[in-house]
Design a protein around this motif. Sequence first.
Motif, PDB file in Angstrom:
ATOM      1  N   TYR A  79       3.191  -8.941  -6.314  1.00  8.52           N
ATOM      2  CA  TYR A  79       2.168  -7.917  -6.516  1.00  8.52           C
ATOM      3  C   TYR A  79       0.804  -8.573  -6.459  1.00  8.52           C
ATOM      4  O   TYR A  79       0.687  -9.797  -6.414  1.00  8.52           O
ATOM      5  N   THR A  99       2.849   4.468  -1.648  1.00  7.99           N
ATOM      6  CA  THR A  99       2.661   5.334  -2.803  1.00  7.99           C
ATOM      7  C   THR A  99       4.020   5.635  -3.415  1.00  7.99           C
ATOM      8  O   THR A  99       4.844   6.322  -2.819  1.00  7.99           O
ATOM      9  N   ASP A 139       0.805  -1.224   0.000  1.00  7.76           N
ATOM     10  CA  ASP A 139       0.000   0.000   0.000  1.00  7.76           C
ATOM     11  C   ASP A 139       0.842   1.280   0.000  1.00  7.76           C
ATOM     12  O   ASP A 139       0.349   2.365   0.326  1.00  7.76           O
ATOM     13  N   ASN A 165       1.175   1.703  -5.341  1.00  6.59           N
ATOM     14  CA  ASN A 165       0.861   2.569  -6.475  1.00  6.59           C
ATOM     15  C   ASN A 165       2.155   2.994  -7.157  1.00  6.59           C
ATOM     16  O   ASN A 165       2.910   3.820  -6.636  1.00  6.59           O
ATOM     17  N   GLU A 211       1.847   2.840 -16.975  1.00  2.15           N
ATOM     18  CA  GLU A 211       1.194   2.493 -18.233  1.00  2.15           C
ATOM     19  C   GLU A 211       2.207   1.923 -19.222  1.00  2.15           C
ATOM     20  O   GLU A 211       3.279   2.498 -19.448  1.00  2.15           O
ATOM     21  N   GLN A 232      -4.425  -5.223  -6.864  1.00  8.10           N
ATOM     22  CA  GLN A 232      -4.544  -3.809  -6.508  1.00  8.10           C
ATOM     23  C   GLN A 232      -3.279  -3.004  -6.821  1.00  8.10           C
ATOM     24  O   GLN A 232      -3.273  -1.783  -6.710  1.00  8.10           O
ATOM     25  N   THR A 233      -2.202  -3.685  -7.178  1.00  6.51           N
ATOM     26  CA  THR A 233      -0.965  -2.995  -7.525  1.00  6.51           C
ATOM     27  C   THR A 233      -1.182  -2.202  -8.816  1.00  6.51           C
ATOM     28  O   THR A 233      -1.709  -2.731  -9.791  1.00  6.51           O
ATOM     29  N   ILE A 234      -0.775  -0.952  -8.815  1.00  6.63           N
ATOM     30  CA  ILE A 234      -0.918  -0.100  -9.997  1.00  6.63           C
ATOM     31  C   ILE A 234       0.457   0.077 -10.632  1.00  6.63           C
ATOM     32  O   ILE A 234       1.391   0.574 -10.004  1.00  6.63           O
ATOM     33  N   TRP A 235       0.572  -0.338 -11.909  1.00 10.92           N
ATOM     34  CA  TRP A 235       1.844  -0.279 -12.622  1.00 10.92           C
ATOM     35  C   TRP A 235       1.873   0.911 -13.582  1.00 10.92           C
ATOM     36  O   TRP A 235       0.817   1.412 -13.985  1.00 10.92           O
ATOM     37  N   GLU A 285       2.175   4.132 -10.365  1.00  9.70           N
ATOM     38  CA  GLU A 285       1.770   4.901 -11.545  1.00  9.70           C
ATOM     39  C   GLU A 285       2.826   5.950 -11.883  1.00  9.70           C
ATOM     40  O   GLU A 285       3.291   6.695 -11.015  1.00  9.70           O
ATOM     41  N   GLN A 333       4.126   6.728  -6.696  1.00  7.51           N
ATOM     42  CA  GLN A 333       3.699   7.411  -7.919  1.00  7.51           C
ATOM     43  C   GLN A 333       4.765   8.426  -8.343  1.00  7.51           C
ATOM     44  O   GLN A 333       5.183   9.286  -7.562  1.00  7.51           O
TER      45      GLN A 333
END
Length: 277
Positions: free
Chosen positions: A120, A84, A82, A104, A128, A123-126, A106, A86
């Motif tokens: 991962y 961040t 969890d 996250n 783009e 919910q893991t955000i990779w 991103e 980003q």
Amino acid sequence: MVISQHSSFIIEEPLSLEFVLQAIEQGKSLALKNLQGINLSQMDLSGLDLSGTNLIGANLSGANLLRAHLQGVDLRRANLVDATLQGANLEQSYLFRANLAGCNLEEARLEGAKLNLSQYDAQTIWPEGFNYKNSGAIGPGANLSGAFLSTANLRGADLRGCNLRGAYLSGADLTGANLEGAALSGASLSHALLTGAYLRNAILIGVELQGADLRAADLTGANLEQLKSIAGADFSLVQGLSKETKALLCSHNPQDLGTWNAFTRNNTGESLGCQIG
């Protein structure tokens, strides 16, 4: 100070938490510092310079690392659940066995990052366009064909739809793991812990199950054809075995069916309810 095993580099002992917190408050750089095993959970580390820092085994769960400088950072076995990240710069970083669940990433820069065996989840955000499924990381849809995961701790891991064909998972702990629809053809699961694992519609053709613990696993729709060996496998309380699949398992040779699981002390044939004549 201690001398690194990598010859001429001198590595400081880990900095105290008090010193680190003071540096963070003052916005000072922590680049190239030794923060191994430190607990910075939930901390605001946004924009901080941590490039080249030793964060092996650090707890960064829920930390805010927005746009942090993490080039070449060593995050092996770090807890980044969890967190961040980003816009963070993670170029040439080491994330071996790091936990990235819910992280996250991103717009993070991951050029040259080593992600082998990091974990991962959905919910893991990779970033783009990042090809995370072929990065060596472990999670839903990952391509881990032929991977060496023997004795790996994958308890509760989300491995839905993974390509694990020919993977080495002997002795791995997959207790409660979600392997729905995973392709495991030809994989070695000998002595693996699959207690309570979710294996619905998994493809287990030609798998080695010798000594595996499958107690209470869900095998609904799983393809268990041409198994190499089930000697010592424990199928007690498994769910979803069709009559046809059960008959197929019970058709294995009496020696396999009569073998006891060294861990559970259960007999393979009896765990399946086979009628051994």
